[in-house]
Design an enzyme around this catalytic site. Sequence first.
Site, PDB file in Angstrom:
ATOM      1  N   ASP A  72       0.971  -1.223  -0.096  1.00 31.03           N
ATOM      2  CA  ASP A  72      -0.063  -0.091   0.032  1.00 31.03           C
ATOM      3  C   ASP A  72       0.855   1.172  -0.067  1.00 31.03           C
ATOM      4  O   ASP A  72       1.973   1.272   0.378  1.00 31.03           O
ATOM      5  CB  ASP A  72      -0.951  -0.012   1.196  1.00 31.03           C
ATOM      6  CG  ASP A  72      -0.098  -0.434   2.533  1.00 31.03           C
ATOM      7  OD1 ASP A  72       1.108  -0.281   2.547  1.00 31.03           O
ATOM      8  OD2 ASP A  72      -0.998  -0.806   3.672  1.00 31.03           O
ATOM      9  N   ASN A 190      -7.904  -3.243  13.648  1.00 31.26           N
ATOM     10  CA  ASN A 190      -9.298  -3.457  13.464  1.00 31.26           C
ATOM     11  C   ASN A 190      -9.226  -4.575  12.402  1.00 31.26           C
ATOM     12  O   ASN A 190     -10.270  -5.021  11.696  1.00 31.26           O
ATOM     13  CB  ASN A 190     -10.107  -2.284  12.503  1.00 31.26           C
ATOM     14  CG  ASN A 190      -9.117  -1.838  11.437  1.00 31.26           C
ATOM     15  OD1 ASN A 190      -8.165  -2.439  11.112  1.00 31.26           O
ATOM     16  ND2 ASN A 190      -9.741  -0.692  10.936  1.00 31.26           N
ATOM     17  N   HIS A 192      -7.234  -5.286   9.779  1.00 28.85           N
ATOM     18  CA  HIS A 192      -7.036  -4.689   8.355  1.00 28.85           C
ATOM     19  C   HIS A 192      -5.545  -5.356   7.700  1.00 28.85           C
ATOM     20  O   HIS A 192      -4.952  -5.592   8.550  1.00 28.85           O
ATOM     21  CB  HIS A 192      -7.196  -3.254   8.054  1.00 28.85           C
ATOM     22  CG  HIS A 192      -6.189  -2.452   8.375  1.00 28.85           C
ATOM     23  ND1 HIS A 192      -6.185  -1.149   8.607  1.00 28.85           N
ATOM     24  CD2 HIS A 192      -4.851  -2.758   8.819  1.00 28.85           C
ATOM     25  CE1 HIS A 192      -4.907  -0.589   9.035  1.00 28.85           C
ATOM     26  NE2 HIS A 192      -4.207  -1.498   9.069  1.00 28.85           N
ATOM     27  N   GLU A 197      -9.494  -2.134   4.499  1.00 31.34           N
ATOM     28  CA  GLU A 197     -10.201  -1.781   6.015  1.00 31.34           C
ATOM     29  C   GLU A 197     -11.242  -2.518   6.159  1.00 31.34           C
ATOM     30  O   GLU A 197     -12.096  -3.205   5.666  1.00 31.34           O
ATOM     31  CB  GLU A 197     -10.835  -0.248   6.044  1.00 31.34           C
ATOM     32  CG  GLU A 197      -9.590   0.810   5.862  1.00 31.34           C
ATOM     33  CD  GLU A 197      -8.864   1.142   7.016  1.00 31.34           C
ATOM     34  OE1 GLU A 197      -8.679   0.216   7.808  1.00 31.34           O
ATOM     35  OE2 GLU A 197      -8.151   2.154   7.167  1.00 31.34           O
TER      36      GLU A 197
HETATM   37  C1  GLP Z   1      -0.888   0.451   8.448  1.00 29.68           C
HETATM   38  C2  GLP Z   1      -0.288  -0.529   7.150  1.00 29.68           C
HETATM   39  C3  GLP Z   1      -0.475  -1.919   7.353  1.00 29.68           C
HETATM   40  C4  GLP Z   1       0.258  -2.371   8.719  1.00 29.68           C
HETATM   41  C5  GLP Z   1      -0.518  -1.848   9.870  1.00 29.68           C
HETATM   42  C6  GLP Z   1       0.061  -2.248  11.168  1.00 29.68           C
HETATM   43  O1  GLP Z   1      -1.982   0.409   8.583  1.00 29.68           O
HETATM   44  N1  GLP Z   1      -1.178   0.011   6.040  1.00 29.68           N
HETATM   45  O2  GLP Z   1       0.021  -2.758   6.160  1.00 29.68           O
HETATM   46  O3  GLP Z   1      -0.056  -3.825   8.937  1.00 29.68           O
HETATM   47  O4  GLP Z   1      -0.414  -0.330   9.429  1.00 29.68           O
HETATM   48  O5  GLP Z   1       1.295  -1.496  11.427  1.00 29.68           O
HETATM   49  P1  GLP Z   1       2.278  -1.844  12.565  1.00 29.68           P
HETATM   50  O6  GLP Z   1       3.083  -2.910  12.008  1.00 29.68           O
HETATM   51  O7  GLP Z   1       3.045  -0.598  12.772  1.00 29.68           O
HETATM   52  O8  GLP Z   1       1.261  -2.057  13.868  1.00 29.68           O
END
Ligand code: GLP
Length: 324
Positions: A72, A190, A192, A197
Amino acid sequence: MGLEVVIAQDFEDMSEEAANIIIPKIREATIYEQVEFNVGLATGSSPIGLYKRIIERQKEFDATRVASWNLDEYIGLPGETLTERIIHPQSYAFFMIQNLFGRLSPPFAKTHIPRGAEIDQRKLVDALKEGIDRGYVHLEGNDKGKAVVVLPSCNDKYLRWIRDELLDSYLHSIRDAGGIDYWIVGVGENGHIGFHESGIPLHHQILLVKLDDNTIYNAVKDGHFPNREDAPQYAISMGAGGIFGHSRNILLLASGGRKAECISKSLLGQATSEVPISGLYTYAQNGGNVTYVLDEDAAKGILGRDALLNKKGIAIKDLRLKYA
Ligand code: GLP
């Protein structure tokens, strides 16, 4: 079906285990078989320890045979020009250069990141407003995060360019390369995956997405943006359907108590768009291979539930036993 859950002691242990899974696979393909290896990558704090180990152990594989695709990228980072938005410290392109790509020598043969930085958020918001009013843009999703669907009837050039050149062509590049051998993913509070989402139907392959409030809240809470107003509101992301449909193996990393609820729901509950990672169970039933590598805090909702998990065909490997 192949769904295994590895429970590690802490973040370092989780990262070490993930490295010991993925690096031999890259080595096997690129050194022994001398074929290309397509890896899917995530950003966020979860894969940082794994990326550090890939950098440290880069002599074990041939990076020139590796191509990567990221999940993303934000739309709407501060910056008037494309360059300013790409080199913004919170862009995922910048993150990848800093945490992996810029520290590999030789580098990966190819790196792909969704082209979210190319979109001018103000122009997008205006075009979407008109598109929704005129009925050629639909918003899909049961929660605040929405898939923005640009319908075939759309005659707005800007939206068609986003749909055809930025979204569809990204998916085609993965398909044309023969799919992803291993996709490394994280998970949001959540549930995702990428920015697919909660509440967005799981069939979506690639998304122009309006971010969920919880995603923006956590991005501010984690210190990525000073406040909600300065945080991006949109992103381009692989959808759950695109990840599941184009990958042979998926490695999910999660650490910290914030992830515990969605992890347990995804393993113990039914597949539901409310928890997008819950689609991983169905993906595994359909022949995909999934490994969750969790630290103890992220695993806390499933600890002691081995019998139930095993009954569902989910294997558990508890690495904490070696410390007992
Ligand atoms: C963002 C990214 C996701 C990632 C998530 C969790 O939302 N778009 O791809 O998995 O954060 O991030 P973290 O690993 O910092 O908890």
